[in-house]
Scaffold this active site. Structure first.
Site, PDB file in Angstrom:
ATOM      1  N   CYS A 139       1.084  -1.470  -0.053  1.00 12.17           N
ATOM      2  CA  CYS A 139      -0.080   0.411  -0.490  1.00 12.17           C
ATOM      3  C   CYS A 139       0.632   0.920  -0.266  1.00 12.17           C
ATOM      4  O   CYS A 139      -0.017   1.820  -0.164  1.00 12.17           O
ATOM      5  CB  CYS A 139      -0.726  -0.020   1.363  1.00 12.17           C
ATOM      6  SG  CYS A 139      -2.427  -1.328   0.906  1.00 12.17           S
ATOM      7  N   HIS A 185      12.605   1.908   5.072  1.00 12.19           N
ATOM      8  CA  HIS A 185      12.022   0.690   5.145  1.00 12.19           C
ATOM      9  C   HIS A 185      12.784  -0.392   6.308  1.00 12.19           C
ATOM     10  O   HIS A 185      13.846  -0.062   7.183  1.00 12.19           O
ATOM     11  CB  HIS A 185      13.295   0.119   3.858  1.00 12.19           C
ATOM     12  CG  HIS A 185      13.148  -0.754   3.212  1.00 12.19           C
ATOM     13  ND1 HIS A 185      12.447  -2.031   3.400  1.00 12.19           N
ATOM     14  CD2 HIS A 185      12.494  -1.012   1.531  1.00 12.19           C
ATOM     15  CE1 HIS A 185      12.018  -3.408   2.602  1.00 12.19           C
ATOM     16  NE2 HIS A 185      11.864  -2.378   1.624  1.00 12.19           N
ATOM     17  N   HIS A 229      -3.443  19.746   7.124  1.00  9.09           N
ATOM     18  CA  HIS A 229      -3.896  18.368   6.198  1.00  9.09           C
ATOM     19  C   HIS A 229      -2.932  17.545   6.414  1.00  9.09           C
ATOM     20  O   HIS A 229      -1.450  16.855   6.179  1.00  9.09           O
ATOM     21  CB  HIS A 229      -4.299  18.877   4.996  1.00  9.09           C
ATOM     22  CG  HIS A 229      -4.994  20.618   4.877  1.00  9.09           C
ATOM     23  ND1 HIS A 229      -6.470  20.446   5.064  1.00  9.09           N
ATOM     24  CD2 HIS A 229      -4.403  21.286   4.352  1.00  9.09           C
ATOM     25  CE1 HIS A 229      -7.118  21.375   4.541  1.00  9.09           C
ATOM     26  NE2 HIS A 229      -5.947  22.329   4.347  1.00  9.09           N
ATOM     27  N   HIS A 266      -3.120   6.455   5.364  1.00 13.83           N
ATOM     28  CA  HIS A 266      -3.684   5.380   4.139  1.00 13.83           C
ATOM     29  C   HIS A 266      -4.735   5.460   4.872  1.00 13.83           C
ATOM     30  O   HIS A 266      -4.523   4.752   6.348  1.00 13.83           O
ATOM     31  CB  HIS A 266      -2.363   4.450   4.426  1.00 13.83           C
ATOM     32  CG  HIS A 266      -2.497   3.334   3.764  1.00 13.83           C
ATOM     33  ND1 HIS A 266      -3.483   3.100   2.910  1.00 13.83           N
ATOM     34  CD2 HIS A 266      -2.859   1.966   4.052  1.00 13.83           C
ATOM     35  CE1 HIS A 266      -4.181   2.109   2.589  1.00 13.83           C
ATOM     36  NE2 HIS A 266      -3.224   1.020   3.615  1.00 13.83           N
ATOM     37  N   ASN A 308     -10.356  -0.018   1.743  1.00 21.72           N
ATOM     38  CA  ASN A 308      -9.196   0.181   1.625  1.00 21.72           C
ATOM     39  C   ASN A 308      -8.544   0.179   0.439  1.00 21.72           C
ATOM     40  O   ASN A 308      -8.610  -1.271  -0.383  1.00 21.72           O
ATOM     41  CB  ASN A 308      -8.427  -0.546   2.474  1.00 21.72           C
ATOM     42  CG  ASN A 308      -6.588  -0.991   2.443  1.00 21.72           C
ATOM     43  OD1 ASN A 308      -6.497   0.184   1.463  1.00 21.72           O
ATOM     44  ND2 ASN A 308      -6.303  -1.516   3.619  1.00 21.72           N
TER      45      ASN A 308
END
Length: 505
Positions: free
Chosen positions: A228, A307, A391, A395, A428
């Site tokens: 995602c 990562h 703002h 996700h 989603n």
């Protein structure tokens, strides 16, 4: 009664603390101007003769006696300034973006989902009960979308249907974007398509090149398996390519294909994705042409990628595999929320110094020194990111993720509204969800010139990525005719119950 009384007594103190903190931030943010006040006052006491005397002294004694040195300094400054302007990064502008909105035939209520799931004949009664429980607590509404192939009886799960689904989503959203911007396909020099779970040959990016007859020297990339967060990976890649490719456009397409990821087994940890993922997609057009600034909506300020794949727990928390019956699905670990929190912490630790005002950085540093050096037993200070951004586009991976981030970042329900309403209306949609959230804020008329937007995405690997945008103009909702929210934005926000019962009778 006693609790209410205590709360009322504490309220004046909280108000005082709020204004004290506001005063502190104002003082630190404007410290430079406050230091200039005495200097300005001193200048007002000087006469014109004093200025003339100072200039004559400076010109006659410093410049005329060191003319060669002055000329050399001017030459060096000119060369350095030229090198700086030639080597500084090109500015990246977001001209416009479009989100995919399927037709009414693809709308899937929770009752329809459970009916189709039962008719598939793949699941035990226990698994059906588990999926029903997940949906009831998902925060989804009754108007999310799935591919037509998953609404067929029986479901048509096949490679050809997946390719057809990809074409419908990609071409639909790209057509919309090109109509918005007026850019010709031949002018696009960079193409990036991201889709995690469906990677045919030829690639999805090749499908786009073929459909729109893009030029032969286009830089084309197809990103797969990145989860995602792949949408912001694509944005970061586009930014880096635009630094070395002058005067060009970059097209980014983010989508996920549901047909090929449908799990037909009974492992609870692998059934969750069946319940949560929905059809969606987004196309975004970037430019590095200075002349496009006046036509663009946003300027890309920062991208930051984190990562955590070196850690086995992080690497395995979202994992595509076969179950004990050789059915392929995506396993979601119980550690997912913990891993996401750790990845976010690492990401914002790096992002904070780039975006937070000095007042917040000083508070964080003071707290850190107190805890680490002086071993003080004080709570870790969480910076107030509301001072850096107007703002937030987080996700919409699930209600649990949004709840945790709202609490950990200390942001308000108003800031979380775009994410929660996107989750409710569209579900989603994987890497494209961030753009549905930004479209929501635009449809509400909330985006003003100079506003800063923070997009945060999580993905398998495990990754956490951020993108920071600055609005170049105020977005007028009346001019956003093709915004996916426009025909129904008046219905939102609305209250989403913790549990919404599903009638499967």
């Amino acid at each position: 009664m006693g609790y209410d009384k205590k709360r009322n007594q504490d309220k004046p103190n909280s108000i005082k603390l709020k204004y004290l903190k506001f005063g502190y931030h104002y003082l630190i943010s404007n410290a430079m101007y406050l230091f200039l006040v005495p200097f300005t006052i001193a200048l007002t006491h000087l006469s014109m003769d004093d200025f003339v005397h100072f200039f004559n002294h400076f010109f006659n004694h410093l410049i005329m006696h060191n003319l060669v040195v002055v000329i050399l300094c001017i030459v060096v400054i000119t060369i350095l300034a030229t090198l700086y302007f030639m080597s500084r990064p090109r500015k990246v502008y977001l001209l416009n973006f479009a989100c995919y909105k399927p037709g009414p035939a693809q709308m899937c209520s929770k009752e329809t989902f459970m009916k189709q799931t039962k008719l598939s004949g793949c699941f035990s009664d226990e698994s059906l009960g588990f999926q029903k429980k997940i949906l009831e607590r998902s925060g989804y509404g009754q108007k999310t979308y799935v591919p037509l192939s998953l609404l067929d009886v029986p479901m048509n799960v096949s490679f050809d249907e997946a390719r057809k689904e990809a074409g419908v989503v990609m071409f639909g959203v790209i057509d919309d974007l090109l109509a918005k911007t007026g850019v010709k396909p031949k002018d696009i020099g960079i193409l990036i398509v991201n889709c995690s779970l469906f990677n045919p040959t030829p690639s999805l990016s090749a499908m786009v090149v073929n459909r729109y007859k893009l030029r032969g020297n286009i830089l084309s990339y197809n990103l797969g398996g990145m989860g995602c967060s792949a949408g912001l990976v694509s944005v970061d890649l586009a930014k880096r390519l635009l630094q070395v490719q002058p005067n060009t456009y970059a097209l980014v397409v983010s989508l996920e294909i549901l047909n090929r990821q449908y799990y037909e087994g009974n492992n609870y940890s692998m059934l969750i994705t069946n319940c949560l993922f929905r059809t969606g997609g987004a196309a975004i057009l970037f430019s590095n042409r200075p002349s496009d600034r006046q036509h663009s909506k946003y300027q890309l300020v920062h991208t930051l990628r984190t990562h955590k794949g070196a850690d086995d727990k992080c690497y395995n928390c979202v994992f595509q595999k076969e179950d004990e019956n050789k059915k392929v699905g995506i396993l979601l670990s119980r550690d997912l929320l913990v891993v996401a929190g750790e990845a976010l912490k690492t990401n914002i630790t790096t992002l904070g110094p780039l975006v937070l005002p000095m007042s917040e950085q000083l508070l964080y540093l003071t707290n850190l020194i107190g805890r680490k050096m002086f071993k003080m037993k004080i709570k870790q200070y969480v910076p107030d990111f509301k001072l850096a951004f107007e703002h937030f586009c987080i996700h919409a991976g699930g209600r649990g993720v949004l709840d945790e981030l709202e609490k950990n970042l200390g942001i308000t329900k108003w800031h979380m509204e775009p994410s929660r309403m996107t989750l409710y209306r569209f579900g989603n949609t994987s890497s494209s969800s961030l753009w549905y959230e930004l479209a929501y804020s635009e449809a509400k008329g909330r985006i003003k010139k100079g506003n800063r937007v923070w997009q945060i995405a999580f993905g398998s690997g495990f990754k956490c990525h951020s993108a920071v945008w600055e609005a170049l103009r105020t977005i007028d909702p009346a001019k956003e005719k093709s915004n996916v929210w426009m025909n129904e934005i008046h219905e939102y926000p609305l209250d989403v119950p913790e549990v919404a019962s599903i009638d499967v009778s």
